[in-house]
Motif scaffolding. Structure first.
Motif, PDB file in Angstrom:
ATOM      1  N   ILE A 163      -2.027   3.584   8.238  1.00  0.00           N
ATOM      2  CA  ILE A 163      -2.069   2.121   8.149  1.00  0.00           C
ATOM      3  C   ILE A 163      -1.116   1.718   7.024  1.00  0.00           C
ATOM      4  O   ILE A 163      -1.256   2.181   5.883  1.00  0.00           O
ATOM      5  N   ASP A 211      -0.257  -4.167   6.179  1.00  0.00           N
ATOM      6  CA  ASP A 211      -1.158  -4.483   7.286  1.00  0.00           C
ATOM      7  C   ASP A 211      -2.619  -4.573   6.854  1.00  0.00           C
ATOM      8  O   ASP A 211      -3.505  -4.818   7.681  1.00  0.00           O
ATOM      9  N   LEU A 212      -2.870  -4.366   5.567  1.00  0.00           N
ATOM     10  CA  LEU A 212      -4.230  -4.498   5.033  1.00  0.00           C
ATOM     11  C   LEU A 212      -4.386  -5.855   4.376  1.00  0.00           C
ATOM     12  O   LEU A 212      -3.608  -6.236   3.492  1.00  0.00           O
ATOM     13  N   GLU A 213      -5.396  -6.584   4.815  1.00  0.00           N
ATOM     14  CA  GLU A 213      -5.640  -7.940   4.305  1.00  0.00           C
ATOM     15  C   GLU A 213      -6.855  -7.930   3.381  1.00  0.00           C
ATOM     16  O   GLU A 213      -7.921  -7.420   3.740  1.00  0.00           O
ATOM     17  N   TYR A 240      -9.372  -5.894   5.640  1.00  0.00           N
ATOM     18  CA  TYR A 240      -9.411  -6.128   7.084  1.00  0.00           C
ATOM     19  C   TYR A 240      -8.073  -5.703   7.683  1.00  0.00           C
ATOM     20  O   TYR A 240      -7.006  -5.846   7.062  1.00  0.00           O
ATOM     21  N   PHE A 241      -8.104  -5.181   8.911  1.00  0.00           N
ATOM     22  CA  PHE A 241      -6.882  -4.817   9.629  1.00  0.00           C
ATOM     23  C   PHE A 241      -7.126  -4.964  11.127  1.00  0.00           C
ATOM     24  O   PHE A 241      -8.249  -4.819  11.608  1.00  0.00           O
ATOM     25  N   ASP A 242      -6.058  -5.264  11.858  1.00  0.00           N
ATOM     26  CA  ASP A 242      -6.134  -5.397  13.311  1.00  0.00           C
ATOM     27  C   ASP A 242      -6.051  -4.017  13.969  1.00  0.00           C
ATOM     28  O   ASP A 242      -5.527  -3.077  13.373  1.00  0.00           O
ATOM     29  N   ALA A 300      -2.734  -2.341  13.809  1.00  0.00           N
ATOM     30  CA  ALA A 300      -2.287  -1.790  12.525  1.00  0.00           C
ATOM     31  C   ALA A 300      -2.567  -0.299  12.409  1.00  0.00           C
ATOM     32  O   ALA A 300      -1.977   0.391  11.577  1.00  0.00           O
TER      33      ALA A 300
END
Length: 368
Positions: free
Chosen positions: A277, A281-283, A335-337, A340
């Motif tokens: 990841i 891409d990490l929120e 959070y990540f999709d 990601a």
């Protein structure tokens, strides 16, 4: 004319009984593209350049140029020119004579030499510098003189051996744009050697990532950044969070003790894999919304983002690039999709990897 201009067919380069510098390497270079050979020092990238230029010979395998084997063709008979790291300019000659040097060896007429040199200097934005001494030129200007000297001979391929490494950061960035635009204007093949992954991503049509004498992965900058084939590529191209995981089934993967939805398929059930990841891409979010719960260990301001180092309860480090500021010591959610998450299979070849990517495309085209 399109198609492959250079082919390496199972090429090995070895000195005496030492380990091979290049080991059974095969690839194709298409006409009119900007290629970058990327890898750490000693990986074999400069050896590839030297083999193409004719400065050294392959121990095994074939090197083909425009459909003809050139293994034993001397360097001065090949339609390539090299721009070296130190530029290799003649300090006792002015700019005009440095660029004209190869043409004078060919015994070209003076009027033709003058026309070609002025045209080459115009291409690199050095018109009017013909009588300038080399010692009076800046690093960026010397770089341009070296490139003008290369293109004045109208080669089909220009080889560039880390030509920007001696420049300061601002000038280096400017020269990246200039080189890329020059290649587009000329429409000839550039093969560029660097160990700087940001440089490779910014400039290339295609990148070959090389390690220990083998091409680990080849593809567009986007392909290699988004879909690294193994841990080396994921680590070398950009920054990555890499953890061990297990493929539960298509589109479901387990890591850090939890199952997550992903976009990968075509692997075996319960197969051990590696998960990548990217930090961007990490929120940062609340603990409740976060798919991961971590504690902030350190934070650095990088200008366009904060670089935040966090640890989960199992001791895995998570690097986050965010415009949001965190507080060292706080517990936060990440959070990540599903998109990601990139799943890497242990020991997968590039051919097997490409087949898996084609399978993803087929699924997307037909609807998941």
């Amino acid at each position: 004319m399109s198609g492959a201009i250079i082919q390496f067919k199972n090429v090995t380069k070895q000195y005496d009984n030492d380990p091979p510098i290049l080991n059974d390497v095969s690839f194709e270079i298409e006409r009119g593209k900007f290629y970058t050979l990327l890898g750490p020092s000693g990986c074999g990238k400069t050896t590839i350049l030297r083999l193409i230029a004719g400065f050294t010979e392959a121990s095994e395998g074939e090197i083909v140029f425009n459909g003809k084997k050139i293994n034993h063709v001397p360097a001065n008979k090949r339609q390539v020119n090299t721009v070296f790291q130190d530029y290799a300019l003649f300090p006792h000659l002015n700019v005009f004579e440095n660029v004209a040097f190869g043409l004078r060896i060919k015994k070209m007429k003076n009027a033709e030499i003058e026309r070609k040199v002025k045209e080459a200097l115009s291409f690199v934005n050095l018109s009017g510098y013909e009588t300038r001494e080399i010692r009076e030129m800046s690093g960026g200007q010397r770089q341009r003189v070296a490139i003008a000297r290369a293109i004045v001979n109208e080669p089909e391929v220009i080889l560039l051996d880390e030509p920007l490494s001696a420049l300061d950061l601002k000038l280096r960035t400017e020269m990246q744009y200039e080189l890329r635009e020059l290649q587009r204007r000329l429409g000839i093949t550039f093969i560029f050697v660097t160990h700087d992954q940001e440089e490779a991503l910014a400039m290339s049509d295609e990148i070959f990532v090389i390690n220990k004498g083998k091409i680990q992965q080849s593809g567009t900058p986007t392909d290699i950044y988004d879909e690294p084939i193994n841990r080396f590529v994921a680590d070398f191209i950009g920054e990555s969070n890499i953890v061990e995981g297990r493929m539960m089934e298509d589109y479901r993967v387990e890591f850090v003790g939890r199952e997550f939805e992903c976009v990968d398929q075509g692997l075996n059930k319960n197969e051990t894999v590696e998960i990548v990841i990217r930090p961007e891409d990490l929120e940062i979010t609340t603990l409740e919304r976060g798919k991961l719960q971590v504690r902030v260990d350190s934070q650095l301001f990088r200008g366009v983002h904060y670089e935040i180092s966090c640890y989960d309860q199992d001791g895995n480090e998570w690097l986050v690039h965010s415009t949001k500021k965190a507080t060292v010591g706080d517990k936060i959610g990440l959070y990540f999709d599903p998109e990601a998450i990139h799943v890497m299979r242990h020991g997968e070849t590039e051919e097997e990897f490409d087949r898996r990517l084609e399978a993803y495309s087929d699924v997307e085209a037909n609807g998941k």
